[in-house]
Design an enzyme around this catalytic site. Structure first.
Site: not given
Ligand code: IVH
Length: 721
Positions: A131, A359, A453, A471
């Site tokens: 995801e 990330k 200018c 200008c």
């Molecule tokens: S799953 C136990 N899926 O990232 C797993 N989190 O530290 C729970 N986030 O606070 C999170 N996209 O706000 C999950 N596709 C996604 C996500 C996602 C963004 C954020 C979420 C969470 C942080 C994870």
């Protein structure tokens, strides 16, 4: 000195380390408070992550320095007192976040999962769901008997804030799910010929909804909504938001729901909290499908992945897509798909072992301002631009960032030498979003806009009610001439392929080109005499110039670069008047008859054609060779748009249509008097959806906008209903 060092590096933690840990506690507490509680971070996330990791590393090296109040020991921030506290039925955890390179990261995760599941090489690849990692604010939505009863922020993971009132204002979040609700049969309200391309949520095909269902996901602001919001803030002279995440968090935690409602928030579901009944769903993906069938937005990019290679491919694909997505993502998330396996893998401290986040390069970074320069645009607009120490942000190296205008530069108070946060997201121009005041050097001078200018020395003036200095040199100013030429040769104007800014710089600076018609007088020898210009490239430019002579009235008109006349206005003018002379000679009243032309635009068109030198340029361009340049287009008859069948209707196109290309569909609709917009809003009359239609279709359905397929569009065009 040496003795002292040896002495302090014994069994007890080194003094400097202890001091650094305390310093990091102080810094991280401060910045976590700014981020989570005030929604006003002072440093970029990447910088926060760096400090956080430094503390984690020190704590790992010296466990005796790890205290229960360490910022590493909790998730998120303390809830604000203003909202009622909500204890989460199931804690809201975070995921382990890594910044490794794509391959080593996915492979290491997959290897760990396989090891912990006791799988050997003989076993099949592990199935994952991959995801995007949305950059917003995590929310828990609690439904009882299918009704939204509570929405809470994550808070510290155990206790969050009750933000139900604000969350209710988000159109994409269903207030009631499952049983067909009042208004489900919207088709009754639709104009004939329209239909929903997909089934409506709430139909018979949906699985039953558990009595207690907690849906987790991310509330976020789309980038276009964010930019529009900041544009409004700028117009009002108010503080702008640093990034969409911040603006979204601020809206969700806004005490006045009416203000929250003005920020067009969006939502993606990606997980669950408490669920009452055990259901037959065996995988995470099945849950996502169920959530989708109940009407929750689930991101269209979520996929099932087999083993590490698929994860790596996903990482790469999303990385390539990242800039063109309508919302910010800061990475990707991999989750083990089978729920029994998730259970088996369990948790370490506060992180599940079955999920990991990877990330992408940060979209906000720290750097320093080396100078502030002024750029001169096509219409003479002066833009202050910060020259930066090169910084890798949003996947590219950035050395320039816009400060927009005088007021904005003042409000942010950016000075030469300052340490600043730079943001680059999507195809938006990098901008300086904030200054770190504590890092300012003594004696740094406040920025002031020049009153002349910097290119041509003409006076620069800021008219009343305007944000920009301009200008006054007009085409006397070489910067404006260059921009005017580039604009004329733009792909959406007459299109002169290969005529880029470097070449235009050379042509104008050498005096070879002063006006648009000069372009068409360029000879092969003259062009080839330019530095770094091979004969072949010179010939290509000559050919491109020749090709550009066959154009259309809207392209030509747009290419003239009349202030406030964009592509859409140029098309409307061309259609309304049919002929260029009619436009050049139209009075203000006549211009106001054109749909979309208001007093400012009408005035600007008049002013342009009242200038003899502008008329002269047009005459030279359209006069046949050898006296003129021979630019031609087909002129038409005037059309009264109001009389066209689809006048006043706004359409949005999405997905791939079976026979019509996007351009053809657009042209067809515009010829019938309709407007074609880029994004769906309440003002949209129809969405035309083809194959692989994505979020626009979802938004249309959420807003109850009529959806047509190609056949429906043809019927509508023919007036069959
Ligand atoms: S799953 C136990 N899926 O990232 C797993 N989190 O530290 C729970 N986030 O606070 C999170 N996209 O706000 C999950 N596709 C996604 C996500 C996602 C963004 C954020 C979420 C969470 C942080 C994870």
């Amino acid at each position: 000195m040496a003795t002292l060092d040896l002495f302090s590096a014994g069994a007890t933690p080194a003094g400097p380390d202890r001091q650094r840990v305390q310093e990091l506690h102080r810094l991280l507490h401060h910045h976590a408070h700014r981020y989570y509680v005030l929604d006003e971070p002072e440093i970029p996330d990447a910088e926060y992550d760096r400090l956080f990791r430094e503390l984690q590393d020190l704590e790992a090296a010296h466990p005796e320095l790890l205290t229960p109040d360490s910022p590493t020991q909790r998730v998120g921030g303390k809830p604000l007192d203003h909202f009622a506290s909500v204890r989460h039925a199931v804690p809201m955890l975070s995921i382990r976040t890594e910044t490794d390179t794509e391959a080593s990261g996915a492979e290491a995760f997959d290897a760990r999962v396989r090891r912990e599941l006791g799988l050997t090489e003989a076993d099949l690849p592990v199935e994952y769901v991959a995801e995007p990692k949305f950059d917003g604010l995590a929310i828990n939505l609690r439904y009882e008997q299918g009704v939204l009863v509570q929405a809470a922020t994550r808070g510290d993971g155990e206790v969050g804030e009750d933000v139900t009132q604000n969350i209710r204002t988000i159109g994409q979040i269903p207030l009631r799910i499952g049983a067909p609700t009042l208004g489900t049969d919207v088709s009754l309200l639709l104009p004939e010929g329209a239909r929903f391309a997909l089934g409506r949520p709430g139909g018979e095909t949906c699985p039953p909804v558990p009595a207690v269902l907690e849906v987790r996901g991310e509330v976020y602001l789309r980038r276009d909504d964010f930019n529009a919001l900041n544009e409004r803030q700028r117009e009002k002279g108010e503080k702008t938001f640093v990034n969409p995440r911040n603006a979204a968090a601020g809206a969700v935690r806004q005490l006045d729901p009416a203000i929250a409602a003005q920020r067009p928030l969006s939502f993606f579901a990606y997980g669950l909290g408490e669920v009452s009944a055990t259901t037959e769903f065996k995988t995470h993906f099945a849950w996502l499908q169920a959530l989708k069938s109940w009407g929750f937005p689930v991101c269209e990019h979520v996929v099932i992945a087999q083993g590490a290679p698929d994860l790596i491919a996903f990482h790469r694909r999303m990385g390539a897509l990242r800039d063109s997505l309508p919302y910010d993502i800061d990475g990707v998330v991999y989750k083990v798909n089978r729920l029994d396996r998730q259970l088996q893998l369990g948790f370490v401290t506060r992180e599940p072992r079955w999920a990991v986040a990877h990330k992408y390069p940060a979209q906000e970074m720290l750097t320093t301002v080396q100078a502030i320069e002024i750029q001169v645009g096509r219409t003479g607009k002066l833009t202050p631009v910060a020259k930066l120490a090169p910084v890798f942000v949003g996947g590219v190296t950035v050395t320039n960032a816009t400060l927009h205008n005088e007021d904005e530069a003042r409000r942010k108070d950016v000075r030469v030498g300052d340490t600043v946060i730079v943001r680059r997201a999507g195809d938006v121009i990098p901008e300086v979003v904030a200054v770190l005041p504590e890092k300012r050097q003594a004696g740094a001078e406040m920025f002031t806009m020049p009153h002349t200018c910097p290119v041509c020395g003409s006076a620069a003036v800021r008219e009343e009610g305007e944000a920009d200095y301009r200008c006054t040199g007009g085409l006397f100013c070489s910067a404006q001439r260059k921009q005017a030429i580039l604009h004329f040769s733009h792909r959406r104007a007459v299109e002169i392929e290969g005529l880029g800014d470097k070449l235009v710089d050379q042509l104008v600076d050498s005096g070879m080109v002063n006006t648009l018609p000069d372009l068409y007088r360029l000879g092969l020898t003259a062009l080839a005499s330019l530095e770094r210009m091979a004969d072949k490239s010179a010939q290509n430019i000559i050919d491109a110039l020749e090709k550009s002579k066959q154009t259309t009235l809207p392209r030509f008109l747009f290419g003239l670069g009349i202030r406030h006349v964009g592509e859409a206005t140029a098309k409307a003018l061309a259609r309304h008047f049919g002929k260029l002379d009619a436009i050049m000679d139209a009075s203000e009243e006549q211009l106001l008859q054109v749909a979309d032309v208001g007093p400012v635009v009408a005035q600007s068109i008049r002013t342009f054609f009242e200038q003899p030198h502008n008329r002269e340029v047009v005459e030279q361009l359209r006069k046949p060779v050898p006296d003129g340049c021979g630019v031609t287009w087909e002129e038409g008859e005037p059309v009264v748009i109001e009389a066209l069948p689809l006048a006043g209707k706004t359409f949005v196109l999405t997905g791939t249509l079976p026979t019509l290309s996007r351009e053809d569909a657009k042209a067809m609709l515009e010829a019938a008097g309709a407007k074609v917009a880029g994004s769906v809003s309440k003002k949209t009359d129809y969405v035309v959806a083809g194959e692989e239609a994505g979020s626009k279709l979802e938004k249309a359905m959420a807003l109850g906008v009529a959806v047509l397929d190609e056949a429906g569009l043809f019927r509508l065009m023919k007036g069959d209903s």
